[in-house]
Each structure stands twice: as C-alpha cells, then as structure tokens.
Write a protein that holds these residues in place. Structure first.
Motif, PDB file in Angstrom:
ATOM      1  N   GLY A   1      21.906   7.282  33.961  1.00 27.39           N
ATOM      2  CA  GLY A   1      21.556   5.942  34.419  1.00 27.39           C
ATOM      3  C   GLY A   1      22.146   4.881  33.510  1.00 27.39           C
ATOM      4  N   GLY A   2      21.617   3.678  33.614  1.00 32.23           N
ATOM      5  CA  GLY A   2      22.101   2.598  32.771  1.00 32.23           C
ATOM      6  C   GLY A   2      23.477   2.114  33.184  1.00 32.23           C
ATOM      7  N   LYS A   3      24.127   1.410  32.270  1.00 34.68           N
ATOM      8  CA  LYS A   3      25.422   0.806  32.546  1.00 34.68           C
ATOM      9  C   LYS A   3      26.340   0.997  31.349  1.00 34.68           C
ATOM     10  CE  LYS A   3      28.316  -1.920  34.790  1.00 34.68           C
ATOM     11  NZ  LYS A   3      28.961  -1.501  36.057  1.00 34.68           N
ATOM     12  N   SER A   4      27.572   1.432  31.606  1.00 39.43           N
ATOM     13  CA  SER A   4      28.555   1.634  30.542  1.00 39.43           C
ATOM     14  C   SER A   4      29.683   0.622  30.673  1.00 39.43           C
ATOM     15  CB  SER A   4      29.140   3.049  30.604  1.00 39.43           C
ATOM     16  OG  SER A   4      28.134   4.018  30.441  1.00 39.43           O
ATOM     17  N   GLU A   5      30.160   0.144  29.527  1.00 33.91           N
ATOM     18  CA  GLU A   5      31.272  -0.800  29.520  1.00 33.91           C
ATOM     19  C   GLU A   5      32.273  -0.404  28.444  1.00 33.91           C
ATOM     20  OE1 GLU A   5      29.866  -4.746  28.984  1.00 33.91           O
ATOM     21  OE2 GLU A   5      28.842  -4.835  30.932  1.00 33.91           O
ATOM     22  N   LEU A   6      33.545  -0.581  28.749  1.00 31.95           N
ATOM     23  CA  LEU A   6      34.595  -0.367  27.763  1.00 31.95           C
ATOM     24  C   LEU A   6      34.574  -1.530  26.779  1.00 31.95           C
ATOM     25  CD1 LEU A   6      37.100   1.291  26.844  1.00 31.95           C
ATOM     26  CD2 LEU A   6      38.459  -0.158  28.385  1.00 31.95           C
ATOM     27  N   ARG A   7      34.504  -1.225  25.483  1.00 34.10           N
ATOM     28  CA  ARG A   7      34.454  -2.278  24.470  1.00 34.10           C
ATOM     29  C   ARG A   7      35.837  -2.908  24.309  1.00 34.10           C
ATOM     30  NH1 ARG A   7      32.069  -1.098  18.532  1.00 34.10           N
ATOM     31  NH2 ARG A   7      30.328  -0.336  19.841  1.00 34.10           N
ATOM     32  N   MET A   8      35.884  -4.226  24.481  1.00 28.00           N
ATOM     33  CA  MET A   8      37.144  -4.951  24.382  1.00 28.00           C
ATOM     34  C   MET A   8      37.267  -5.622  23.019  1.00 28.00           C
ATOM     35  SD  MET A   8      38.272  -4.091  27.293  1.00 28.00           S
ATOM     36  CE  MET A   8      39.764  -5.077  27.461  1.00 28.00           C
ATOM     37  N   SER A   9      38.505  -5.897  22.620  1.00 27.72           N
ATOM     38  CA  SER A   9      38.764  -6.430  21.284  1.00 27.72           C
ATOM     39  C   SER A   9      38.451  -7.911  21.154  1.00 27.72           C
ATOM     40  CB  SER A   9      40.229  -6.189  20.905  1.00 27.72           C
ATOM     41  OG  SER A   9      40.494  -4.814  20.809  1.00 27.72           O
ATOM     42  N   GLY A  10      38.438  -8.634  22.258  1.00 30.01           N
ATOM     43  CA  GLY A  10      38.186 -10.066  22.175  1.00 30.01           C
ATOM     44  C   GLY A  10      39.459 -10.846  21.926  1.00 30.01           C
TER      45      GLY A  10
END
Length: 239
Positions: A160-169
């Motif tokens: 469950g939940g939500k996953s996101e790819l971490r971006m560098s900004g």
C-alpha cells in the motif's frame, strides 16, 4: 546565540562518543549529527591519545575523517567494528529507525551490522513513539536504476501507500544517485506496521538493494533535548 537544534545534536554526539568509543575500529555514519561525533572523536584522539581507525559509511563521512586527521580504514581491511555511531531520521520507542534521508542507507546498514554496538545520535525532533509521527518523507528504498518503476509498483501493490522517485532538485536535473550508483524511492506508508515484516518484504522485491528500516539493530540512542539535557533510550541486545 547558538541554534538549539545544533546544540542538541552536539550534546547527543559528544555523550555517545564519550560513553562508547575506546581504542579500536569505529564505524562512522553520515549526516549532520555525525559531524559533531567526528569533532569529539578528534578531540579525544588529540587529548587522550585514543587510538582508533575510522571506517566511513559515505563520501561525506570519509571527508570528515580526513579533514579531522583521523586514521581512515575500510571494511575490506576491518570487517569487524567495535562500535558504529550514526544518526537517524526517526526512531520509535523500540529503536526501530528510519534512515536514508541523506541517501546513504545501504552503507550505513552494512556498518551497523558489522559493529558489536550500534549507537544512534540525534536531536529531539527525531524521537517518536511510533514511526511516521515526526518524519513525513517516507522510508527510503535504494533500487537498481533500471528497475525503479517496477519496484515502486510492486511496493504499492504489496504494502500500500505511495512511492516516489527521489529527485535531485535545482542542483541537478534528474533523480538522486547514491554513492553506489543507484536510485532512491521514498515509500510513504499509511499506518504503523510490523516493521520487521515490512523490512523483509521490501528487500525480497527484485531490484531492491536495501531499505531504510533498521529493525533490531540499535542498542542505544542519545537524543539531545532543547533544554540542554540528553535523553537516552536503550533496548536489550538480541539473543
């Protein structure tokens, strides 16, 4: 006037180094609180003649060791550590940790696993009763770059939940790349869970290198408080 958060970090780090570091091989974690641990360690080497070899968990930790003139080692030469001192993004009452906000979770977990004692240092903002109360950015999961989309879909389907790819900004186009050349997913869970089962489930997904749940690893934690005191939490060693 000194920032109370920075003072809290220093208090926790100094107390941990004073209470747990003796001659031997020491694992050095990563993050802003570890800066003060290395500072205190260097002071003790100069003032007491302490003889230590420091094994870093990251590029940042390696640079701190070098800058303070401490002896640098690695796990190939020193696979058994006397103690590892590291920070945390959050700790619950059982010293289950979320780590990896700085992207060094895999090396940090390896160093923790190689140490006779794993000691946590943090400021008061990181001390919770349950995971997710203070830290809202989720559990980091280091993944093989080519598998990131498949992995985050499997995480959401399984847990469950939500996953996101971490971006560098703004500093770099594209995703964060770890010291190991991998990507990081941040998985935002929905409720308190059996964290040992979650840790195992995440690591069983093909493409996952490691995750930022540290379950049953920390022996003691020091939290610097806003009033200048240090709160200690201890758990019994696993049998």
């Amino acid at each position: 006037m000194e920032n109370p958060v920075e003072n809290a970090k220093r208090l926790a780090a100094f107390k941990a180094v004073d209470n747990h570091v003796v001659n031997g091989v020491i694992g050095i974690g990563s993050g802003s609180t570890v800066v003060y641990a290395v500072e205190r360690l260097a002071q003790r080497v100069r003032e007491e003649g302490l003889e230590v070899i420091c094994v870093p968990s990251s590029f940042q930790a390696k640079q701190l060791i070098i800058q303070h003139g401490l002896k640098l080692g690695d796990l190939e030469m020193h696979p058994e550590l006397k103690v590892t001192i590291d920070g945390a993004d959050e700790s619950d009452l059982q010293l289950t940790l979320i780590k990896g906000g700085g992207g060094c979770l895999t090396q940090e977990k390896i160093l923790a696993s190689c140490a006779e004692e794993f000691i946590v240092i943090a400021d008061y903002r990181k001390a919770s009763e349950n995971l997710g109360e203070q830290w809202s950015k989720g559990i980091p999961v280091e993944v093989i770059p080519s598998a990131y989309r498949a992995v985050y879909q499997k995480i959401e389907k399984t847990l469950g939940g939500k996953s996101e790819l971490r971006m560098s900004g703004s500093s770099k186009a594209g995703p964060v790349v770890t010291d190991n050349g991998n990507f990081i997913l941040d998985w935002n869970f929905q409720t308190v869970m059996n964290w040992k089962d979650v840790e195992t489930s995440l690591n069983m997904i093909p493409g996952v290198v490691e995750n930022g749940l540290f379950v049953g690893m920390a022996r003691k934690a020091y939290f610097g408080m806003s009033d200048g005191s240090v709160m200690e939490r201890t758990v019994k060693a696993n049998m």
